[in-house]
Design a protein around this motif. Structure first.
Motif, PDB file in Angstrom:
ATOM      1  N   LEU A 177      69.053  24.837 -42.137  1.00  0.00           N
ATOM      2  CA  LEU A 177      67.593  24.864 -42.055  1.00  0.00           C
ATOM      3  C   LEU A 177      67.112  24.334 -40.710  1.00  0.00           C
ATOM      4  O   LEU A 177      66.172  24.881 -40.113  1.00  0.00           O
ATOM      5  N   ALA A 178      67.746  23.263 -40.226  1.00  0.00           N
ATOM      6  CA  ALA A 178      67.372  22.734 -38.910  1.00  0.00           C
ATOM      7  C   ALA A 178      67.563  23.798 -37.837  1.00  0.00           C
ATOM      8  O   ALA A 178      66.730  23.951 -36.926  1.00  0.00           O
ATOM      9  N   LEU A 179      68.652  24.553 -37.952  1.00  0.00           N
ATOM     10  CA  LEU A 179      68.926  25.614 -36.983  1.00  0.00           C
ATOM     11  C   LEU A 179      67.908  26.735 -37.095  1.00  0.00           C
ATOM     12  O   LEU A 179      67.456  27.288 -36.079  1.00  0.00           O
ATOM     13  N   MET A 180      67.501  27.089 -38.336  1.00  0.00           N
ATOM     14  CA  MET A 180      66.481  28.122 -38.520  1.00  0.00           C
ATOM     15  C   MET A 180      65.175  27.712 -37.835  1.00  0.00           C
ATOM     16  O   MET A 180      64.519  28.519 -37.194  1.00  0.00           O
ATOM     17  N   GLY A 181      64.808  26.460 -38.006  1.00  0.00           N
ATOM     18  CA  GLY A 181      63.582  25.981 -37.378  1.00  0.00           C
ATOM     19  C   GLY A 181      63.664  25.985 -35.869  1.00  0.00           C
ATOM     20  O   GLY A 181      62.674  26.243 -35.170  1.00  0.00           O
ATOM     21  N   LEU A 182      64.856  25.708 -35.349  1.00  0.00           N
ATOM     22  CA  LEU A 182      65.048  25.659 -33.900  1.00  0.00           C
ATOM     23  C   LEU A 182      64.996  27.054 -33.270  1.00  0.00           C
ATOM     24  O   LEU A 182      64.387  27.243 -32.208  1.00  0.00           O
ATOM     25  N   ILE A 183      65.594  28.028 -33.936  1.00  0.00           N
ATOM     26  CA  ILE A 183      65.701  29.371 -33.360  1.00  0.00           C
ATOM     27  C   ILE A 183      64.494  30.239 -33.705  1.00  0.00           C
ATOM     28  O   ILE A 183      64.009  31.019 -32.880  1.00  0.00           O
ATOM     29  N   SER A 216      70.862  35.933 -41.119  1.00  0.00           N
ATOM     30  CA  SER A 216      70.133  37.208 -41.164  1.00  0.00           C
ATOM     31  C   SER A 216      68.634  36.975 -41.183  1.00  0.00           C
ATOM     32  O   SER A 216      67.855  37.842 -40.772  1.00  0.00           O
ATOM     33  N   ASP A 217      68.213  35.806 -41.646  1.00  0.00           N
ATOM     34  CA  ASP A 217      66.788  35.523 -41.752  1.00  0.00           C
ATOM     35  C   ASP A 217      66.176  35.000 -40.459  1.00  0.00           C
ATOM     36  O   ASP A 217      64.997  34.639 -40.419  1.00  0.00           O
ATOM     37  N   ILE A 218      66.977  34.959 -39.399  1.00  0.00           N
ATOM     38  CA  ILE A 218      66.429  34.746 -38.052  1.00  0.00           C
ATOM     39  C   ILE A 218      66.764  35.958 -37.184  1.00  0.00           C
ATOM     40  O   ILE A 218      66.764  35.885 -35.963  1.00  0.00           O
ATOM     41  N   CYS A 271      59.542  25.231 -45.548  1.00  0.00           N
ATOM     42  CA  CYS A 271      58.296  25.221 -46.309  1.00  0.00           C
ATOM     43  C   CYS A 271      57.681  26.618 -46.372  1.00  0.00           C
ATOM     44  O   CYS A 271      58.004  27.490 -45.560  1.00  0.00           O
ATOM     45  N   PRO A 272      56.771  26.841 -47.327  1.00  0.00           N
ATOM     46  CA  PRO A 272      56.151  28.169 -47.468  1.00  0.00           C
ATOM     47  C   PRO A 272      55.437  28.567 -46.179  1.00  0.00           C
ATOM     48  O   PRO A 272      54.868  27.717 -45.495  1.00  0.00           O
ATOM     49  N   HIS A 273      55.471  29.849 -45.861  1.00  0.00           N
ATOM     50  CA  HIS A 273      56.143  30.963 -46.527  1.00  0.00           C
ATOM     51  C   HIS A 273      57.111  31.624 -45.559  1.00  0.00           C
ATOM     52  O   HIS A 273      57.263  32.849 -45.550  1.00  0.00           O
ATOM     53  N   SER A 274      57.808  30.818 -44.768  1.00  0.00           N
ATOM     54  CA  SER A 274      58.719  31.362 -43.760  1.00  0.00           C
ATOM     55  C   SER A 274      59.907  30.422 -43.605  1.00  0.00           C
ATOM     56  O   SER A 274      59.752  29.195 -43.617  1.00  0.00           O
ATOM     57  N   VAL A 275      61.085  31.008 -43.443  1.00  0.00           N
ATOM     58  CA  VAL A 275      62.305  30.202 -43.384  1.00  0.00           C
ATOM     59  C   VAL A 275      62.320  29.269 -42.179  1.00  0.00           C
ATOM     60  O   VAL A 275      63.003  28.238 -42.197  1.00  0.00           O
ATOM     61  N   ASP A 276      61.568  29.574 -41.124  1.00  0.00           N
ATOM     62  CA  ASP A 276      61.573  28.725 -39.935  1.00  0.00           C
ATOM     63  C   ASP A 276      60.457  27.676 -39.942  1.00  0.00           C
ATOM     64  O   ASP A 276      60.288  26.943 -38.976  1.00  0.00           O
ATOM     65  N   ASN A 277      59.728  27.579 -41.050  1.00  0.00           N
ATOM     66  CA  ASN A 277      58.702  26.537 -41.198  1.00  0.00           C
ATOM     67  C   ASN A 277      59.395  25.292 -41.739  1.00  0.00           C
ATOM     68  O   ASN A 277      59.288  24.950 -42.920  1.00  0.00           O
ATOM     69  N   VAL A 278      60.130  24.610 -40.868  1.00  0.00           N
ATOM     70  CA  VAL A 278      61.065  23.567 -41.282  1.00  0.00           C
ATOM     71  C   VAL A 278      60.517  22.176 -40.987  1.00  0.00           C
ATOM     72  O   VAL A 278      60.017  21.906 -39.893  1.00  0.00           O
ATOM     73  N   HIS A 279      60.636  21.306 -41.996  1.00  0.00           N
ATOM     74  CA  HIS A 279      60.200  19.921 -41.877  1.00  0.00           C
ATOM     75  C   HIS A 279      61.183  19.018 -42.625  1.00  0.00           C
ATOM     76  O   HIS A 279      61.945  19.478 -43.476  1.00  0.00           O
ATOM     77  N   LEU A 396      62.715  25.677 -49.556  1.00  0.00           N
ATOM     78  CA  LEU A 396      64.178  25.780 -49.541  1.00  0.00           C
ATOM     79  C   LEU A 396      64.774  24.434 -49.158  1.00  0.00           C
ATOM     80  O   LEU A 396      64.265  23.753 -48.266  1.00  0.00           O
ATOM     81  N   ALA A 397      65.869  24.063 -49.826  1.00  0.00           N
ATOM     82  CA  ALA A 397      66.484  22.755 -49.574  1.00  0.00           C
ATOM     83  C   ALA A 397      67.929  22.775 -50.047  1.00  0.00           C
ATOM     84  O   ALA A 397      68.398  23.753 -50.646  1.00  0.00           O
ATOM     85  N   SER A 398      68.633  21.696 -49.789  1.00  0.00           N
ATOM     86  CA  SER A 398      70.010  21.556 -50.259  1.00  0.00           C
ATOM     87  C   SER A 398      70.019  21.323 -51.766  1.00  0.00           C
ATOM     88  O   SER A 398      69.014  20.895 -52.349  1.00  0.00           O
ATOM     89  N   PRO A 399      71.151  21.584 -52.446  1.00  0.00           N
ATOM     90  CA  PRO A 399      71.230  21.306 -53.876  1.00  0.00           C
ATOM     91  C   PRO A 399      70.915  19.845 -54.217  1.00  0.00           C
ATOM     92  O   PRO A 399      70.318  19.564 -55.267  1.00  0.00           O
TER      93      PRO A 399
END
Length: 424
Positions: A177-183, A216-218, A271-279, A396-399
């Motif tokens: 997730l951190a990588l998704m937010g970065l890219i 694939s989601d980036i 966070c909603p509604h995009s995979v790169d909306n990371v916090h 989205l988060a870890s288990p």
């Protein structure tokens, strides 16, 4: 001329000529597969071609999305695929056996140095085993079954160097997730994420699978990991594992280099509604949760269930929360049951689903959230309507984070659960 990336080496070997990023080619595939979402149409197109299967031992079909089937059309499609597989002699995974990508890894159907084409958008997951696995569509699947080949442009590679070690309560999903937010969602369009670095030696195959899964989601074409001791150990699990470890040349050329310090990562949220909306999860702890989901091809493996069970043990899910747990395969379910994890989930108040994609895509119409509901999920996508209700919000988060949130009734940082156990 500079050296080659892993993907440049693998595609060159399968095209029979020296290739670099940007070159067009026709390459031989080692493996072709699909699920009941795209296989029915692909099979019809294949039959219209009037050609025999190129090599039946290189083709597989898995039924994992519509489990259990919710209408006659889907059941009839599964029936037709059973008939096709029996007629053509291809490998068939039946409903309830698990998620296609997990099954392909468990059964060693792909291997280091291989080139695969799978009609699933998260085919990149299998880059964890040092192979180049590409997501393909129905037409490509049909022609690949007939010819054993694929046409493509060799993608550029982004070098992702992993450093440090994940802290207790922090997982590969948080790093992903951190990588998704970065890219960003379009930041790797038609490129490959090639993971490397000293930190890889501490990541098991399941954690590697998670990192490769979400690219694939980036916009990435695929992801790949180097061949190392972990890969060799995975190969040894199969008696007949072919393949050859492939690694990048020291002077390989990359379009971009990213350094990711795993030690600096905390539990993360998309966070909603995009995979790169990371916090950070800690920044959203006031957010109530109505539905918690653990599973999918991203995080339904045994180590994911162990992490969730470590949080849920001796606890009970908040009365305002529904919790669904879907093991990635029958093998995972059996192993989790043998370890007592299923008992922990059921006693905590969770519902355990059949091994499959489960509620991830809403295809099964199981676990559809209500209007205005907040969902926390270990899956890979959180766009509007992903779970069958456009008015719901998906995090989205870890288990472990999903489990902690299910206990408290609001988004929660899971690290206190692990710190208490360490100090006890």
């Amino acid at each position: 001329m500079s050296g080659k990336t892993i993907v440049e080496k693998i595609i060159s070997a399968h095209a029979g000529r020296d290739l670099r990023a940007g070159d067009l080619c026709v390459a031989e595939l080692d493996f072709t597969a699909g699920t009941e979402t795209k296989c029915p149409r692909a099979v019809r197109m294949f039959e219209d071609l009037g050609l025999p299967l190129h090599r039946r031992e290189q083709v597989a079909i898995a039924m994992d999305h519509f489990v259990p089937s919710t209408n006659a059309q889907r059941t009839n499609n599964q029936k037709k695929l059973r008939q096709f597989a029996e007629k053509e002699g291809v490998r068939l995974f039946l409903p309830g056996e698990g998620i296609s990508l997990q099954l392909f890894m468990e059964n060693h159907l792909l291997y280091p140095g291989a080139l695969g084409g799978i009609a699933d958008s998260h085919a990149s997951s299998l880059g964890a085993v040092n192979c180049c696995c590409l997501a393909i569509g129905e037409t490509e699947l049909a022609t690949a079954m007939a010819t054993g080949k694929i046409w493509l442009k060799v993608p550029e590679s982004i070098k992702v160097e992993l450093k440090g070690t994940l802290s207790p309560g922090v997982y590969a999903k948080d790093a992903a997730l951190a990588l998704m937010g970065l890219i960003g969602t379009e930041g790797a369009s038609y490129q490959v994420l090639e993971f490397c670095g000293e930190a890889l030696k501490n990541l098991g195959m399941g954690e590697r699978f998670t990192l490769c899964n979400m690219v694939s989601d980036i916009g990435a074409k695929t992801a790949i990991m180097p061949g190392d001791e972990r890969t060799s150990a995975w190969m040894l699990e199969s008696r007949n594992a072919p393949g050859r470890l492939v690694n990048a040349d020291p002077d390989a050329s990359y379009c971009r280099t990213i350094e990711l310090d795993l030690g600096s990562i905390e539990p993360m949220l998309s966070c909603p509604h995009s995979v790169d909306n990371v916090h950070a999860a800690s920044s959203e702890e006031h957010t109530p949760v109505n539905l918690a989901i653990i599973g999918s091809c991203t995080n339904g493996r045994l180590e994911d269930l162990r992490a969730a069970a470590a949080v849920l043990k001796d606890g009970h899910i908040h009365p305002a929360v529904r919790m669904l747990i879907t093991p990635a395969s029958r093998r995972v379910l059996l192993e989790a049951n043998a370890e007592g994890l299923i008992d922990i989930f059921v006693r905590a108040g969770a519902m355990v689903m059949p091994p499959a994609c489960g509620p991830c895509t809403s295809f099964t119409q199981i676990g559809v959230p209500g209007d205005g509901d907040n969902v926390i999920s270990s899956a890979n996508r959180n766009f509007k309507g992903r779970l069958g209700n456009k008015s719901a919000s998906i995090y989205l988060a870890s288990p472990a984070t999903v489990a902690a949130s299910a206990l408290t009734g609001h988004i929660a940082d899971p690290r206190p659960y692990f710190c208490r156990r360490q100090s006890a």
